[in-house]
Design a protein around this motif. Sequence first.
Motif, PDB file in Angstrom:
ATOM      1  N   ALA A 126     -15.253  -5.380 -88.934  1.00 23.68           N
ATOM      2  CA  ALA A 126     -14.465  -5.843 -87.880  1.00 23.68           C
ATOM      3  C   ALA A 126     -13.016  -6.138 -88.401  1.00 23.68           C
ATOM      4  O   ALA A 126     -12.063  -5.997 -87.482  1.00 23.68           O
ATOM      5  CB  ALA A 126     -15.203  -7.361 -87.438  1.00 23.68           C
ATOM      6  N   PHE A 127     -12.673  -6.707 -89.438  1.00 25.34           N
ATOM      7  CA  PHE A 127     -11.318  -6.808 -90.047  1.00 25.34           C
ATOM      8  C   PHE A 127     -10.615  -5.595 -90.311  1.00 25.34           C
ATOM      9  O   PHE A 127      -9.609  -5.274 -89.576  1.00 25.34           O
ATOM     10  CB  PHE A 127     -11.509  -7.634 -91.310  1.00 25.34           C
ATOM     11  N   ARG A 128     -11.434  -4.359 -90.757  1.00 23.37           N
ATOM     12  CA  ARG A 128     -10.605  -2.959 -90.901  1.00 23.37           C
ATOM     13  C   ARG A 128     -10.440  -2.595 -89.399  1.00 23.37           C
ATOM     14  O   ARG A 128      -9.325  -1.919 -89.272  1.00 23.37           O
ATOM     15  CB  ARG A 128     -11.580  -2.107 -91.642  1.00 23.37           C
ATOM     16  N   SER A 129     -11.013  -2.963 -88.442  1.00 24.01           N
ATOM     17  CA  SER A 129     -10.885  -2.431 -87.016  1.00 24.01           C
ATOM     18  C   SER A 129      -9.572  -3.225 -86.524  1.00 24.01           C
ATOM     19  O   SER A 129      -8.737  -2.466 -85.962  1.00 24.01           O
ATOM     20  CB  SER A 129     -12.098  -2.556 -86.213  1.00 24.01           C
ATOM     21  N   ALA A 130      -9.852  -4.383 -86.950  1.00 21.15           N
ATOM     22  CA  ALA A 130      -8.386  -5.155 -86.339  1.00 21.15           C
ATOM     23  C   ALA A 130      -7.050  -4.703 -86.751  1.00 21.15           C
ATOM     24  O   ALA A 130      -6.076  -4.576 -86.191  1.00 21.15           O
ATOM     25  CB  ALA A 130      -8.790  -6.537 -86.412  1.00 21.15           C
ATOM     26  N   LEU A 131      -7.330  -4.177 -88.269  1.00 21.71           N
ATOM     27  CA  LEU A 131      -6.166  -3.834 -89.019  1.00 21.71           C
ATOM     28  C   LEU A 131      -5.508  -2.303 -88.343  1.00 21.71           C
ATOM     29  O   LEU A 131      -4.367  -2.269 -87.888  1.00 21.71           O
ATOM     30  CB  LEU A 131      -6.258  -3.585 -90.236  1.00 21.71           C
TER      31      LEU A 131
END
Length: 242
Positions: A126-131
């Motif tokens: 989820a964090f990578r996608s938001a980045l």
Amino acid sequence: MALAGKAAVVIWNDVTPEARSDFLAWHGREHVPERVSIAGFRRGRRGRAVSGGPEFFTLYEVENEAFLGGAYLRRLNDPTPWTRRVMPAFRQASRALCRVEFSLGAGVGGFVATAVLPELADADGAFRSALQRTAEALFAAQSALTGLHLLRCDANASREKTAEHGLRRETPELPAGVLLAEAGDAAPLADVVAGFSEKMASETGRRFEAGRIAIYRLELCLAAGEVLPPWDGSPTFAGEGD
């Protein structure tokens, strides 16, 4: 262009006034060429602060994290005589070995903003996608940007004691991450950093605050395979020897 590798070394430092000219000669004529001659090191850059500090910022772009040991570590433990002379003049030095989380770019900017991230969430899906969403949207919206990169720092590797580490005065704090924004002009960079931090905080609901922010004017860029002539301290002029 995007960063030339999946890893990076970032260094900030001041230098004592009496050593500045020696530092600049050493850094440009010996140190950066030496570093980019190491296997896996693809490019070295130095900037000088136009806003914030420390005064100097150096970025080495590295093929991947595996190249941050081996030959590089041997070099750190065998400083040249010139390195031994210059490094004790460093002040407020900070050095971090990093993995590239993302890198977008269309060229090398004449100015780069560095934003130290005191905290950086775990790199789950989820964090990578938001980045990725945040970076791509901001890069598309800011036509002045030539590069936008996020680095995650490896604290244990960065703190490994070497002969060079013992020569310079380093600050004890290490960033969790570093946001780099490049452009042909310094003007938009502070807003880009602030906008990225705010967008990431709202996207993830996690803390994403930029700590120390500085903007640097690029004054040296050397790629692997490029060689500068040796410097003996004497000026040279076009037409000499013709």
